[in-house]
Write a protein that holds these residues in place. Sequence first.
Motif, short mmCIF file in Angstrom:
data_model
loop_
_atom_site.label_atom_id
_atom_site.label_comp_id
_atom_site.label_asym_id
_atom_site.label_seq_id
_atom_site.Cartn_x
_atom_site.Cartn_y
_atom_site.Cartn_z
N VAL A 66 2.19 8.29 -4.66
CA VAL A 66 2.22 7.71 -3.31
C VAL A 66 3.25 6.59 -3.40
O VAL A 66 3.13 5.71 -4.27
CB VAL A 66 0.84 7.17 -2.87
CG1 VAL A 66 0.96 6.49 -1.52
CG2 VAL A 66 -0.18 8.30 -2.81
N LEU A 67 4.25 6.67 -2.56
CA LEU A 67 5.34 5.68 -2.60
C LEU A 67 5.19 4.74 -1.41
O LEU A 67 5.30 5.17 -0.25
CB LEU A 67 6.70 6.40 -2.55
CG LEU A 67 7.97 5.54 -2.40
CD1 LEU A 67 8.11 4.53 -3.51
CD2 LEU A 67 9.21 6.45 -2.37
N ILE A 68 4.91 3.47 -1.70
CA ILE A 68 4.79 2.52 -0.59
C ILE A 68 5.89 1.47 -0.70
O ILE A 68 6.40 1.20 -1.79
CB ILE A 68 3.40 1.82 -0.56
CG1 ILE A 68 3.12 1.09 -1.88
CG2 ILE A 68 2.30 2.81 -0.23
CD1 ILE A 68 1.92 0.16 -1.83
N ASN A 69 6.23 0.91 0.44
CA ASN A 69 7.27 -0.12 0.48
C ASN A 69 6.75 -1.25 1.36
O ASN A 69 6.65 -1.12 2.56
CB ASN A 69 8.55 0.51 1.06
CG ASN A 69 9.58 -0.52 1.51
OD1 ASN A 69 10.21 -0.37 2.56
ND2 ASN A 69 9.75 -1.56 0.74
N THR A 70 6.37 -2.34 0.69
CA THR A 70 5.81 -3.47 1.41
C THR A 70 6.28 -4.76 0.78
O THR A 70 6.23 -4.85 -0.45
CB THR A 70 4.25 -3.38 1.46
OG1 THR A 70 3.73 -4.57 2.06
CG2 THR A 70 3.61 -3.22 0.09
#
Length: 397
Positions: free
Chosen positions: A173-177
Amino acid sequence: MIVSDKIGRLIADQEGWTRKMFEAAIQMRKEYGDENIYDFSLGNPDIEPPTELRNKLIDALCHPAPGMHRYMPNNGYVEVREDVAAYLQERTGLSFTPLHVFMTVGCAGAINILFKTILNEGDEVILPNPFFWEFKNYVENFGGVVRLVETDEDFQLDVEAIEQAITPKTKVVLINTPNNPTGAVYSEESLKRLAKVLYKVRKRGQEIYLVADEAYRKLVYTGEHLPDIFRIYDLVMSATSHSKDLALPGERIGYLAISPHIAEVETLVSGLMIAIRALGFVNAPALMQRVVGEFQRNSVSIADYRVKRDLVYDTLVEAGFDCVKPEGAFYMFPKSPIPDEVEFVFKMQEEERILAVPGRGFGRKGYFRLAYCVPLETIRRAIPGFLRIGKQYGGRK
Ligand SMILES: Cc1ncc(COP(=O)(O)O)c(C=O)c1O
């Protein structure tokens, strides 16, 4: 055709809206002059790196250490990785060592070497939408398959939808925060719920890695402590860079941080070393490594970005745009007043010389992105244009 079929298709797709608008801006600059173009199209910080950092750079060049321009271990200088590990240890309370830090050619370099190392052909990568378009290339470069999952109306994670999107092929799961393009900072509560889902899947025998793109980690406006993903889930790799926090995007320096909870770290690092050579980076730029090690706790002025965020947001609200107030990064993602945001973006460009990027360039039609990392004066001068075009479409709702 000189280019491969695959690249030919990407060129034909013309979905690299950021670049497209940037090039249009160059044309318009020639026609109208710099001061009459309001270019919010590219996340290229308008500020300079901290003075102390430049002094350190001058010092490194004036007092060269022997061998400072030579090859080095593929994961970078050990003393720099020690500095970064000490910072990560202090921040997370986890036992980071230099082995858990891999210096890279920016955040982009970090994600590419990671995906080359961990993805098998057909492995799925779940990506909350809207998203930084390059992620699609980073996944597909290595035979991965992107599974987009829509975020909610505030651009926060829809954890239930992510759970439903998990299949036996899901590896990441690739998140960008904080997020590009929305400026959203994912809440601690949603990240904890996501971790719970991933642990549940683990019980069924499937390991899913949480890859966090934290290029904007230091650019947050909430004043609160940013949730630390390393404390929320165990199988975490975080890709970061100094492109934004130290305003060094052209210098291509960043790192991958590997959670000390990952037992197979040595195998992973061996793989990353092969990947960084195979992709031709070999190692992160030597001079920049020497410089950034001791700037791990520094950042460019958040206060300046906050002033810009507030001014753009207040203007858009006054003009009648529907917009979620961003909590981080330097992007805003308002709703287009008409369904076809490409038409709107071109209209805003032609009538007001304000440049933005259509939302479909980030996977979400009907929105547009403004990058407000521009001089304050540019924002001030663009205000009448935003108000005019907003009023044209019905003004305040
Ligand atoms: C979300 C995100 N990740 C990665 C990058 C690339 O960062 P770097 O310059 O460190 O490769 C960007 C650049 O805009 C970005 O917005």
